[in-house]
Scaffold this active site. Structure first.
Site, PDB file in Angstrom:
ATOM      1  N   CYS A  50      21.126   4.647 -29.270  1.00 11.10           N
ATOM      2  CA  CYS A  50      20.061   3.689 -29.532  1.00 11.10           C
ATOM      3  C   CYS A  50      20.609   2.279 -29.337  1.00 11.10           C
ATOM      4  O   CYS A  50      21.713   1.965 -29.786  1.00 11.10           O
ATOM      5  CB  CYS A  50      19.518   3.839 -30.946  1.00 11.10           C
ATOM      6  SG  CYS A  50      18.127   2.718 -31.235  1.00 11.10           S
ATOM      7  N   ASP A  65      10.499  -4.982 -26.603  1.00  7.95           N
ATOM      8  CA  ASP A  65      11.532  -4.197 -27.283  1.00  7.95           C
ATOM      9  C   ASP A  65      12.710  -4.047 -26.314  1.00  7.95           C
ATOM     10  O   ASP A  65      12.575  -4.234 -25.115  1.00  7.95           O
ATOM     11  CB  ASP A  65      10.984  -2.817 -27.680  1.00  7.95           C
ATOM     12  CG  ASP A  65      11.821  -2.168 -28.785  1.00  7.95           C
ATOM     13  OD1 ASP A  65      12.837  -2.766 -29.211  1.00  7.95           O
ATOM     14  OD2 ASP A  65      11.443  -1.065 -29.221  1.00  7.95           O
ATOM     15  N   ASN A  66      13.854  -3.708 -26.868  1.00  8.23           N
ATOM     16  CA  ASN A  66      15.033  -3.394 -26.068  1.00  8.23           C
ATOM     17  C   ASN A  66      15.458  -4.531 -25.146  1.00  8.23           C
ATOM     18  O   ASN A  66      15.724  -4.347 -23.953  1.00  8.23           O
ATOM     19  CB  ASN A  66      14.798  -2.098 -25.267  1.00  8.23           C
ATOM     20  CG  ASN A  66      14.693  -0.901 -26.204  1.00  8.23           C
ATOM     21  OD1 ASN A  66      15.477  -0.784 -27.149  1.00  8.23           O
ATOM     22  ND2 ASN A  66      13.730  -0.033 -25.974  1.00  8.23           N
TER      23      ASN A  66
END
Lengths: 483, 483
Positions: free
Chosen positions: A124, A256-257
């Site tokens: 993750c 995100d990310n």
């Protein structure tokens, strides 16, 4: 060693046997009341949605391959419910800028295409984020250092599927979309077409994990798996593959990310749409990272004063990984805050799969690892150190270097989403009456503990380049200029 | 903008016109008495062999493409002499583990194979080594920060040649051997076959540089050019390509271009053959690096106190690069020793070649850059800063991050050969009566100057994590914990 059907022995690891699991009481009140889970997993975002990591020692103890029991999970919402009887009829498409749009069922995918099995470590992007949250709260929840797991994934190589669909001129990206309906639409993201077409990168559409159909938390019945990239690109519950000229415009792809520049505050970030859309800040390849698993947080080691049958050394152990197919080429350990370093031997269980006989089939897929130079998996390091040296030291730190000679930095790179945290992993050594007690940087989720929280509470500046302590050399032996 | 034959304009850079060069008096007494050179080049190993870099400002001022005048040179010995009339008859082979061994002349290479032209930045693994040599003498000579140059290289894609030769089962490496006879044999090295066969990596056999036949210092008439890897793998005066099962056993492959673990001293290294042969320590991909070119070392900027027609800001400028096809995704600048950072805009002239019309031919080779996502070239950053802020600061430092989110480290990684030095690039700012004077870390070769030498002489510990100064926060405003 595991035995082949022909009586010879396999050189490479097979997965440990998972435990019998059942639906846990806390999940009964949630939309995930159909999902069987292991009670050891640490919930990072309350009861639901399900975002979990294993206790770091349990993860390490499972070895190279992680069972579905302890594999980390990152769910944005409720797990799509797919009955076993529906699995083979699951449909997905390859569409967009392709000459030959494809719609097929999982049954057809298995019957029509070559199957492959690769060992792949997923990580993750938030692994180790708790450390960042202690420096300054990010928008992300608090992962410890167990947001990383490895499994044998079986499916179809993405280049094969794309070749069949025939991308057209001008196509540059491949978008993936899942069946998980979220507040901002279905979860989706994209990668570059050039990468997705490259067999060396090993991207796949997977329907098997460790020889079993996918567990609901891991994408049942079908998902993308991308070696060497952050888990957030490996879309679960896969419904659509869309070839495009531009990166995904999915909300989760954009917001995100990403590692925004560190000077952008949570407040500022709300008004910077162009910054969010700058693909240079999107995370694809993992960065190089490592952690100490033993000694564990809170572990104590008795000091016997030597002699007799006493333990004279302690074996420190942990993991390391790099991204984009790179190999971790060394792991170094310091007991004097980076003035001198020792080399810890590193083992690469992944390389054992490369030695499998030509055409080797595992779980219905060809292993197909021999020709590849790239690394898809984590590796392990360990080093025996005399207890006397640990007793003299104030802390122990590690750093990994990868084959592009990039080394984990001393300094944390804080950013608004809290991602890709990879400074030297530091465990503090406390001398107690007759033992040493070890203290990790943090504990996951809201669990208290760790030197970062403690030093911060004591008023130390944990980002001063010396972990909130005085400068090296001020309170110890004079620093040596020559390493 | 340069103009096409059809009257339209090219969007991408073309090389500057080289100066007329001649054989320099100092070369007349050497075996290189046939090689014309530019007198601006700084000789790093005495008169001979010829190892040179340009003055950093001159290099920067040439822009994205470097002429042969100022391109850095790394020669291990005398330059093989090849007359113009012999060039097209130059023979080389593809041999070893191949089904179809090939021997061909440069004439046949040009006539029989597709030609390509790519912009490629080459970097010596020793770039910035002088900084390491000041910390502790390595076995390598003292490069400044100009061991990097970019040219348009024309030749044949290595995957095409290898496909024709057909590597056999078990082949894993490709060795290259030059015509330069040295004390330990011909110069040679190897890379992985898997990489050499990958069109995305752009390895080529080149016979043209910036639209001209190769200059003798750059491999006349034929050389390997490998984007994203250290210059030491791009073998010049190419005679043999040998496909093998094992890495090259050439002396220069084993005992050069490696980053041994930092705890290995020059004395220890003499007795560690297995360490030298550990391919994990061999350097292939470049690491991420950057330098400040302006202000130059010794440059002074007048302080007028503002108002009138006075210069109120100064534009800092420099370069950055990453390896293995990676992109530099941000360049950050600090005026407070890393407590806070500013973002400097980055330009990527390489991307202009990607916009060329389909089938575009340049210098006889297809540009073929549009489909590639990988970066082969350096990029440039600049940032305007108020003079008042520079006046308040003690120094200015920069660091680059690449698209795997690896960032240049604060700490130098010293190793016995002195290679791949990439910590934050630091320029000290001296306040003089009516001006600011800038001091780079070092000056190349034996040239005196730079803060590293000065601080070391003053007794400072330049590896203390704070460049030999007191800890940040001790003599300035209190450090802020939250970035």
């Amino acid at each position: 060693l595991p035995t082949y059907v022909d009586g010879s022995t396999r050189l490479y690891p097979l997965p440990p046997t998972p435990r019998a699991a059942k639906v846990l009481p806390e999940d009964l009140k949630t939309p995930d009341n159909h999902v069987e889970r292991d009670p050891r997993l640490i919930r990072l975002t309350g009861v639901h949605p399900f975002n979990v990591e294993a206790p770091l020692s349990d993860l390490y103890d499972e070895g190279f391959l992680t069972t579905k029991d302890l594999h980390y999970v990152r769910n944005h919402g409720a797990v799509p419910r797919v009955e076993d009887a529906e699995v083979l009829d699951w449909e997905f498409t390859i569409e967009g800028m392709v000459s030959n749009p494809i719609k097929l069922t999982l049954r057809e995918l298995i019957q029509t295409y070559d199957q492959v099995t690769y060992p792949i470590t997923l990580v993750c992007a938030g692994n180790r984020r708790k450390e960042q949250n202690i420096v300054r709260k990010t928008k992300g929840f608090s992962w410890g250092a167990a947001g990383v797991s490895t499994a044998l994934w079986t499916g179809v190589a993405l280049p094969d599927l794309l070749a069949r669909a025939m991308p057209t001129r001008g196509a540059k990206y491949v978008c993936f979309e899942g069946a998980d309906k979220l507040p901002n639409g279905y979860y989706g993201t994209s990668v570059k077409l050039n990468w997705a077409q490259d067999p060396d990168r090993g991207m796949m559409v997977a329907h098997g994990m460790n020889g079993e159909p996918l567990h609901p938390d891991h994408g049942k019945p079908l998902r993308i798996v991308i070696p060497g990239q952050i888990g957030g690109r490996s879309v679960k519950w896969l419904k659509r593959i869309i070839v495009t000229a531009a990166p995904s415009d999915n909300w989760y792809h954009i917001y995100d990310n990403r590692v925004l520049p560190m000077m952008i505050s949570p407040e500022d970030s709300a008004n910077l749409p162009d910054t969010w859309k700058d693909e240079r800040y999107a995370i694809y390849d993992l960065n190089t990272n490592s952690a100490i698993c033993y000694p564990a947080h809170g572990e104590t080691v008795p000091l016997t004063g030597g002699g007799g049958g006493a333990v004279e050394t302690y074996k420190l152990k942990g993991y390391a990984y790099a991204g984009g197919g790179k190999r971790v080429t060394r792991l170094e350990v310091t007991l004097d805050q980076g003035r001198t370093w020792m080399l810890a031997p590193v083992s690469y269980p992944e390389d054992l799969y490369r030695l499998a006989p030509d055409g080797e089939v595992l779980f219905g897929g060809r292993l197909d690892m021999a020709w590849r130079e790239s690394c898809f998996c984590w590796c392990f390091w360990e080093i025996d150190l005399p207890l006397s040296r640990l007793q003299e030291a104030g802390d122990v730190m590690i750093r990994a270097m990868d084959d592009s000679m990039m080394v984990q930095p001393r300094d944390m790179y804080w950013s608004v989403l809290g991602m890709m945290n990879n400074p030297w992993y530091r465990v503090v050594i406390h001398k107690e009456a007759h033992s040493l007690r070890f203290e990790h940087p943090t504990q996951p989720a809201l669990m208290p503990g760790g030197w970062m929280e403690r030093v911060k509470k004591e008023g130390g500046n944990i980002t001063n380049g010396f972990w909130g302590e005085k400068m090296a050399g001020e309170d110890a032996a004079p620093a040596q200029e020559e390493p």
